[in-house]
Design an enzyme around this catalytic site. Structure first.
Site, short mmCIF file in Angstrom:
data_model
loop_
_atom_site.label_atom_id
_atom_site.label_comp_id
_atom_site.label_asym_id
_atom_site.label_seq_id
_atom_site.Cartn_x
_atom_site.Cartn_y
_atom_site.Cartn_z
N CYS A 1 0.80 -1.24 0.00
CA CYS A 1 0.00 0.00 0.00
C CYS A 1 0.83 1.28 0.00
CB CYS A 1 -0.97 0.01 1.17
SG CYS A 1 -0.20 0.26 2.79
N CYS B 1 1.12 -4.29 8.62
CA CYS B 1 0.98 -2.89 8.22
C CYS B 1 -0.35 -2.40 8.79
CB CYS B 1 0.97 -2.78 6.70
SG CYS B 1 0.54 -1.14 6.09
N CYS C 1 -3.04 -1.51 5.73
CA CYS C 1 -3.71 -2.53 4.90
C CYS C 1 -3.70 -3.92 5.52
CB CYS C 1 -3.08 -2.57 3.51
SG CYS C 1 -1.38 -3.21 3.46
N CYS D 1 11.86 -8.34 12.64
CA CYS D 1 12.41 -9.20 11.60
C CYS D 1 11.41 -9.19 10.44
CB CYS D 1 12.58 -10.60 12.18
SG CYS D 1 13.33 -11.77 11.06
#
Length: 139
Positions: free
Chosen positions: A55, A101, A104, A126
């Protein structure tokens, strides 16, 4: 367990498949993992911003990237606290904390604490290279 907020960007599965190539889709939308030491940004030292490949939202900055020698890009903190969502992940027979995220809800990787790296947070985000897009700094 508290629920996570709905993503700001929601697309149908077929729209994600059009936007992402099969390898990106497998990691970002199906919580896959790229093989260690194969990612584009594992050893990158380029200064800039790491955005979500799905995104475009800013997630991490090169100033928080460090060498953990684990096979994936490692960061000690996201660029801002609202950039990512953390949620428990008990898949694979182990307890981990998944990193998504916030915009999104794409899978980015996992965060680990208390491993003893000499960083300000004692955390290692990570992150799969394939989940990121590096935007180099303009100097």
């Amino acid at each position: 367990m508290s629920s996570i907020p709905a993503p700001k960007l929601e697309l149908a599965d077929d729209e994600w498949r059009k936007r992402l190539n099969p390898a990106e889709y497998a990691v970002l939308r199906q919580a896959g993992t790229e093989r260690p030491f194969t990612g584009e940004y594992t050893d990158t030292k380029t200064e800039g911003i790491y955005a979500c490949r799905a995104c475009g939202t800013e997630l991490f900055r090169s100033t928080e990237k460090f060498e953990s020698h684990c096979g994936w890009p490692s960061f000690f903190d996201p660029s801002h606290s609202e950039a990512v969502i953390l949620r428990p992940d008990d898949s694979g027979g182990m307890h981990r904390v998944e990193v998504l995220c916030a915009n999104c809800h794409s899978h980015l990787g996992h965060v680990f604490s208390g491993e003893g790296y000499p960083t300000p947070t004692d955390q290692r985000y990570c992150i799969n290279s394939i989940s990121l897009k590096l935007v180099p700094s303009q100097e």
